[in-house]
Design a protein around this motif. Structure first.
Motif, mmCIF file in Angstrom:
data_model
loop_
_atom_site.group_PDB
_atom_site.id
_atom_site.type_symbol
_atom_site.label_atom_id
_atom_site.label_comp_id
_atom_site.label_asym_id
_atom_site.label_seq_id
_atom_site.Cartn_x
_atom_site.Cartn_y
_atom_site.Cartn_z
ATOM 1 N N ASN A 20 0.795 -1.225 0.000
ATOM 2 C CA ASN A 20 0.000 0.000 0.000
ATOM 3 C C ASN A 20 0.829 1.277 0.000
ATOM 4 O O ASN A 20 0.437 2.271 -0.610
ATOM 5 C CB ASN A 20 -0.950 0.019 1.201
ATOM 6 N N LYS A 21 1.967 1.261 0.687
ATOM 7 C CA LYS A 21 2.723 2.498 0.868
ATOM 8 C C LYS A 21 4.109 2.498 0.238
ATOM 9 O O LYS A 21 4.711 3.553 0.099
ATOM 10 C CB LYS A 21 2.877 2.775 2.372
ATOM 11 N N GLY A 22 4.632 1.316 -0.088
ATOM 12 C CA GLY A 22 6.003 1.225 -0.572
ATOM 13 C C GLY A 22 6.960 0.994 0.584
ATOM 14 O O GLY A 22 6.712 1.429 1.712
ATOM 15 N N PHE A 23 8.053 0.327 0.307
ATOM 16 C CA PHE A 23 9.017 -0.070 1.329
ATOM 17 C C PHE A 23 9.564 1.109 2.128
ATOM 18 O O PHE A 23 9.601 1.080 3.354
ATOM 19 C CB PHE A 23 10.169 -0.836 0.669
ATOM 20 N N THR A 24 9.976 2.155 1.436
ATOM 21 C CA THR A 24 10.647 3.264 2.120
ATOM 22 C C THR A 24 9.713 4.057 3.024
ATOM 23 O O THR A 24 10.171 4.696 3.971
ATOM 24 C CB THR A 24 11.317 4.217 1.111
ATOM 25 N N GLU A 25 8.423 4.011 2.752
ATOM 26 C CA GLU A 25 7.470 4.799 3.537
ATOM 27 C C GLU A 25 6.968 4.090 4.795
ATOM 28 O O GLU A 25 6.380 4.714 5.661
ATOM 29 C CB GLU A 25 6.273 5.190 2.664
ATOM 30 N N VAL A 26 7.183 2.796 4.895
ATOM 31 C CA VAL A 26 6.667 2.020 6.025
ATOM 32 C C VAL A 26 7.692 2.016 7.168
ATOM 33 O O VAL A 26 8.880 1.828 6.934
ATOM 34 C CB VAL A 26 6.352 0.573 5.593
ATOM 35 N N THR A 27 7.216 2.206 8.374
ATOM 36 C CA THR A 27 8.098 2.156 9.548
ATOM 37 C C THR A 27 7.868 0.858 10.320
ATOM 38 O O THR A 27 6.813 0.219 10.188
ATOM 39 C CB THR A 27 7.836 3.340 10.503
ATOM 40 N N ASN A 44 12.989 -9.635 17.458
ATOM 41 C CA ASN A 44 13.275 -11.027 17.844
ATOM 42 C C ASN A 44 13.364 -11.925 16.602
ATOM 43 O O ASN A 44 13.926 -13.015 16.669
ATOM 44 C CB ASN A 44 12.189 -11.576 18.769
ATOM 45 N N TYR A 45 12.777 -11.459 15.496
ATOM 46 C CA TYR A 45 12.707 -12.254 14.276
ATOM 47 C C TYR A 45 13.524 -11.670 13.112
ATOM 48 O O TYR A 45 13.965 -12.401 12.242
ATOM 49 C CB TYR A 45 11.244 -12.395 13.824
ATOM 50 N N PHE A 46 13.684 -10.357 13.116
ATOM 51 C CA PHE A 46 14.359 -9.671 12.006
ATOM 52 C C PHE A 46 15.305 -8.611 12.556
ATOM 53 O O PHE A 46 14.945 -7.878 13.478
ATOM 54 C CB PHE A 46 13.323 -9.007 11.083
ATOM 55 N N ARG A 47 16.506 -8.533 11.968
ATOM 56 C CA ARG A 47 17.510 -7.556 12.441
ATOM 57 C C ARG A 47 17.044 -6.122 12.232
ATOM 58 O O ARG A 47 17.303 -5.259 13.058
ATOM 59 C CB ARG A 47 18.839 -7.763 11.704
ATOM 60 N N ASN A 48 16.368 -5.880 11.103
ATOM 61 C CA ASN A 48 15.911 -4.534 10.750
ATOM 62 C C ASN A 48 14.896 -4.663 9.613
ATOM 63 O O ASN A 48 14.553 -5.772 9.200
ATOM 64 C CB ASN A 48 17.107 -3.645 10.340
#
Length: 191
Positions: A20-27, A44-48
């Motif tokens: 919906n928003k694109g990768f760079t826009e999502v926090t 706990n599941y993903f570094r970043n």
């Protein structure tokens, strides 16, 4: 909720937001809120966020690879088998929202694109190898012209990639894509 279920939930909510928003826009805060978990749980599941989208893309590619485990039945026409395979790929592409991957990757910094490229390429190589093995079956049966299976795999998966990028194109140009592919490689029947 199990750890595996929690990880799947995070990936699903992230996928929806990226679409919906694109990768760079999502926090990461938005992903956590959407998943109904604390932001720290994501870590706990993903570094970043980069690791999260790379994991999402890997999972998507693995789901495509599962489709390539199908083999044509002994009495099944290879043309019909390829048509079914094509349909399964595009159904999966719609399911995983393939367009978000394309639009998101265009906006990523080049260093991050290279990281994804290295992480994902081995899966693409697996897909090409498995697809090549399937074409080899069709050639051995005498239903396909004896082109190199690897080349046929590249061409077929390229068509799927194009079609999955835009479902409307898939619908409008399906017959065209399949005609070019099938009638360009299918062996003419002898009378």
């Amino acid at each position: 909720m199990s750890n595996q279920d929690k990880q799947k939930l995070i990936l699903q909510k992230a996928s929806d937001l990226f679409a919906n928003k694109g990768f760079t826009e999502v926090t990461m805060d938005e992903i956590a809120t959407s998943a109904g978990i604390a932001k720290g749980t994501i870590y706990n599941y993903f570094r970043n966020k980069n690791d999260l989208i790379a994991s999402l893309m890997e999972n998507n590619i693995k789901s495509f690879l599962e489709i390539l485990e199908d083999k044509p039945a002994a009495d099944q026409n290879f043309h019909e088998f390829l048509l079914e395979l094509y349909e399964k790929f595009l159904e999966k592409a719609v399911e995983i929202k393939r367009p978000f991957v394309h639009s998101s990757l265009r906006n990523l910094p080049s260093k991050l694109k290279e990281e994804f490229r290295e992480r994902i390429l081995r899966h693409i190589d697996d897909a090409l190898q498995k697809m090549g093995e399937l074409f080899k079956i069709g050639i051995e049966r005498g239903e396909l012209k004896p082109y190199p299976p690897e080349g046929l795999a590249n061409f077929f998966l390229g068509i799927i990639f194009l079609a999955s990028h835009d479902p409307e194109t898939y619908i409008k140009r399906k017959k065209e894509f399949l005609s070019i592919f099938f009638y360009g490689i299918m062996k003419e029947e002898e009378e």
